[in-house]
Design a protein around this motif. Sequence first.
Motif, PDB file in Angstrom:
ATOM      1  N   MET A 117       0.799  -1.058   0.002  1.00  0.00           N
ATOM      2  CA  MET A 117      -0.159  -0.106   0.007  1.00  0.00           C
ATOM      3  C   MET A 117       0.954   1.150  -0.080  1.00  0.00           C
ATOM      4  N   ARG A 118       2.021   1.191   0.712  1.00  0.00           N
ATOM      5  CA  ARG A 118       2.963   2.348   0.725  1.00  0.00           C
ATOM      6  C   ARG A 118       3.671   2.608  -0.520  1.00  0.00           C
ATOM      7  N   PHE A 119       4.323   1.560  -1.048  1.00  0.00           N
ATOM      8  CA  PHE A 119       5.019   1.844  -2.224  1.00  0.00           C
ATOM      9  C   PHE A 119       4.770   0.782  -3.465  1.00  0.00           C
ATOM     10  N   GLY A 120       4.030  -0.164  -3.287  1.00  0.00           N
ATOM     11  CA  GLY A 120       3.754  -1.061  -4.472  1.00  0.00           C
ATOM     12  C   GLY A 120       2.172  -1.100  -5.161  1.00  0.00           C
ATOM     13  N   ALA A 121       1.779  -2.251  -5.345  1.00  0.00           N
ATOM     14  CA  ALA A 121       0.751  -2.306  -6.133  1.00  0.00           C
ATOM     15  C   ALA A 121      -0.585  -1.679  -5.721  1.00  0.00           C
ATOM     16  N   GLY A 122      -0.604  -1.448  -4.478  1.00  0.00           N
ATOM     17  CA  GLY A 122      -1.850  -0.890  -3.749  1.00  0.00           C
ATOM     18  C   GLY A 122      -1.639   0.698  -3.601  1.00  0.00           C
ATOM     19  N   VAL A 149      -8.981  -2.578  -0.697  1.00  0.00           N
ATOM     20  CA  VAL A 149      -7.878  -3.509  -1.275  1.00  0.00           C
ATOM     21  C   VAL A 149      -7.681  -4.802  -0.468  1.00  0.00           C
ATOM     22  N   LEU A 150      -7.620  -6.038  -1.085  1.00  0.00           N
ATOM     23  CA  LEU A 150      -7.541  -7.131  -0.211  1.00  0.00           C
ATOM     24  C   LEU A 150      -6.285  -7.737  -0.852  1.00  0.00           C
ATOM     25  N   ILE A 151      -5.093  -7.894   0.155  1.00  0.00           N
ATOM     26  CA  ILE A 151      -3.816  -8.556  -0.401  1.00  0.00           C
ATOM     27  C   ILE A 151      -4.073  -9.888   0.317  1.00  0.00           C
ATOM     28  N   VAL A 152      -3.675 -10.955  -0.563  1.00  0.00           N
ATOM     29  CA  VAL A 152      -3.453 -12.324  -0.239  1.00  0.00           C
ATOM     30  C   VAL A 152      -2.185 -12.723  -0.307  1.00  0.00           C
ATOM     31  N   THR A 153      -1.439 -13.519   0.616  1.00  0.00           N
ATOM     32  CA  THR A 153      -0.042 -14.006   0.524  1.00  0.00           C
ATOM     33  C   THR A 153      -0.266 -15.577   0.479  1.00  0.00           C
ATOM     34  N   LEU A 160      -2.602 -19.365   3.830  1.00  0.00           N
ATOM     35  CA  LEU A 160      -3.108 -17.958   2.874  1.00  0.00           C
ATOM     36  C   LEU A 160      -3.203 -16.979   4.057  1.00  0.00           C
ATOM     37  N   GLY A 161      -2.136 -15.913   3.777  1.00  0.00           N
ATOM     38  CA  GLY A 161      -2.398 -14.909   4.576  1.00  0.00           C
ATOM     39  C   GLY A 161      -3.084 -13.643   4.025  1.00  0.00           C
ATOM     40  N   THR A 162      -3.805 -12.747   4.717  1.00  0.00           N
ATOM     41  CA  THR A 162      -4.667 -11.635   4.023  1.00  0.00           C
ATOM     42  C   THR A 162      -4.299 -10.550   4.763  1.00  0.00           C
ATOM     43  N   ALA A 163      -4.340  -9.522   4.099  1.00  0.00           N
ATOM     44  CA  ALA A 163      -4.452  -7.771   4.661  1.00  0.00           C
ATOM     45  C   ALA A 163      -5.636  -7.157   4.061  1.00  0.00           C
ATOM     46  N   LEU A 164      -6.391  -6.546   4.610  1.00  0.00           N
ATOM     47  CA  LEU A 164      -7.629  -5.905   4.283  1.00  0.00           C
ATOM     48  C   LEU A 164      -7.417  -4.321   4.398  1.00  0.00           C
ATOM     49  N   PHE A 165      -7.722  -3.443   3.273  1.00  0.00           N
ATOM     50  CA  PHE A 165      -7.392  -2.012   3.596  1.00  0.00           C
ATOM     51  C   PHE A 165      -8.605  -1.482   3.225  1.00  0.00           C
ATOM     52  N   SER A 166      -9.125  -0.466   3.862  1.00  0.00           N
ATOM     53  CA  SER A 166     -10.186   0.562   3.138  1.00  0.00           C
ATOM     54  C   SER A 166      -9.422   2.114   3.244  1.00  0.00           C
ATOM     55  N   ASP A 167      -9.404   2.495   1.878  1.00  0.00           N
ATOM     56  CA  ASP A 167      -8.984   3.838   1.605  1.00  0.00           C
ATOM     57  C   ASP A 167      -7.562   4.083   2.477  1.00  0.00           C
ATOM     58  N   GLY A 168      -6.802   2.923   2.346  1.00  0.00           N
ATOM     59  CA  GLY A 168      -5.527   2.791   2.925  1.00  0.00           C
ATOM     60  C   GLY A 168      -5.306   2.684   4.435  1.00  0.00           C
ATOM     61  N   HIS A 169      -6.396   2.287   5.134  1.00  0.00           N
ATOM     62  CA  HIS A 169      -6.417   1.997   6.445  1.00  0.00           C
ATOM     63  C   HIS A 169      -6.599   0.459   6.554  1.00  0.00           C
ATOM     64  N   LEU A 170      -5.760  -0.134   7.364  1.00  0.00           N
ATOM     65  CA  LEU A 170      -5.626  -1.371   7.678  1.00  0.00           C
ATOM     66  C   LEU A 170      -6.669  -1.934   8.751  1.00  0.00           C
ATOM     67  N   LYS A 180     -17.321 -11.983  -2.734  1.00  0.00           N
ATOM     68  CA  LYS A 180     -18.600 -11.723  -2.316  1.00  0.00           C
ATOM     69  C   LYS A 180     -18.810 -11.467  -1.062  1.00  0.00           C
ATOM     70  N   LEU A 181     -17.794 -11.434  -0.117  1.00  0.00           N
ATOM     71  CA  LEU A 181     -17.880 -10.819   1.258  1.00  0.00           C
ATOM     72  C   LEU A 181     -17.164  -9.308   1.326  1.00  0.00           C
ATOM     73  N   PHE A 182     -16.486  -8.856   0.398  1.00  0.00           N
ATOM     74  CA  PHE A 182     -15.978  -7.564   0.690  1.00  0.00           C
ATOM     75  C   PHE A 182     -16.089  -6.739  -0.557  1.00  0.00           C
ATOM     76  N   TRP A 183     -16.203  -7.227  -1.584  1.00  0.00           N
ATOM     77  CA  TRP A 183     -16.274  -6.557  -2.826  1.00  0.00           C
ATOM     78  C   TRP A 183     -15.013  -5.510  -2.827  1.00  0.00           C
ATOM     79  N   PRO A 184     -13.895  -6.017  -3.007  1.00  0.00           N
ATOM     80  CA  PRO A 184     -12.818  -5.059  -3.214  1.00  0.00           C
ATOM     81  C   PRO A 184     -12.784  -4.807  -4.595  1.00  0.00           C
ATOM     82  N   ASP A 185     -11.984  -3.267  -4.326  1.00  0.00           N
ATOM     83  CA  ASP A 185     -11.669  -2.637  -5.880  1.00  0.00           C
ATOM     84  C   ASP A 185     -10.477  -3.064  -6.381  1.00  0.00           C
ATOM     85  N   LEU A 186      -9.661  -3.941  -5.674  1.00  0.00           N
ATOM     86  CA  LEU A 186      -8.404  -4.469  -6.057  1.00  0.00           C
ATOM     87  C   LEU A 186      -7.935  -5.696  -5.431  1.00  0.00           C
TER      88      LEU A 186
END
Length: 248
Positions: free
Chosen positions: A114-119, A126-130, A135-145, A194-200
């Motif tokens: 989110m700071r320097f990369g794809a987000g 934004v949903l990030i899946v590692t 399967l790790g996940t990080a969920l951001f809304s307007d940059g807030h984790l 279906k749960l979060f309707w992410p933009d990316l």
Amino acid sequence: MHILGIDIGGTGVKGAVIDTAIGELVTERFRLESPRPLTPESLAITIQAVVAQHQWSGPIGIGFPAAIQHGIARTAANIDPSFIGLPVADYFTKQTGCPVYVANDADVAGLAEMRFGAGQNVAGVVLIVTIGTGLGTALFSDGHLLPNTELGHIVLDNGMEAERYASEAVRDLQKLKWKDWGDRFNHYLITMEKLFWPDLIVLGGGASKKLPKFAPRITTQTPVTPAHFLNQAGMIGAALFAEENLDK
């Protein structure tokens, strides 16, 4: 600022000194095999070796494979259960003699993206899946984790826990072809959509380097892109997390 970032993975422990102003490694990545069993004592020895390799005495950020609440481990899916309830930040501070800041591994990878990369500069969700041992996940809304989502442990509509169905470790163990594993992983992404309707959706971890092999199987409406930092995101994000919390 330069901070040592360490990423604790299911198979390896990686560390490098990070320039947090630009999100880049300023030393070579140093990797050791994750100890077995992965206990507080064995991991402390491995982290001490990473610190010694870099001749480091400053702040350390660690991305850790568990839900972390106020520096305390609350889960232990792929690590020894003795970590549960352990104040890991304080523990590793004592073991290294350096100030240590610990957060969930997927969350810190997300911070880097989110700071320097794809987000970077992406509005909305934004949903990030590692993709790795789990399967790790990080969920951001307007940059807030929203920390510690741990959405790899969600139970899918087939009755299976997601990371026991669609992680890279499962693909390796069951010797699945990329298209077959891709269908499983797509099932997971459709559920997340279906749960979060992410933009990316941003895919990180080891398997993200193989995205062209399974991208044709992904049918989400949400755009899917590989992580900019691939498997370096954990180290970079861990350092960013430490920097954000130095004065807290």
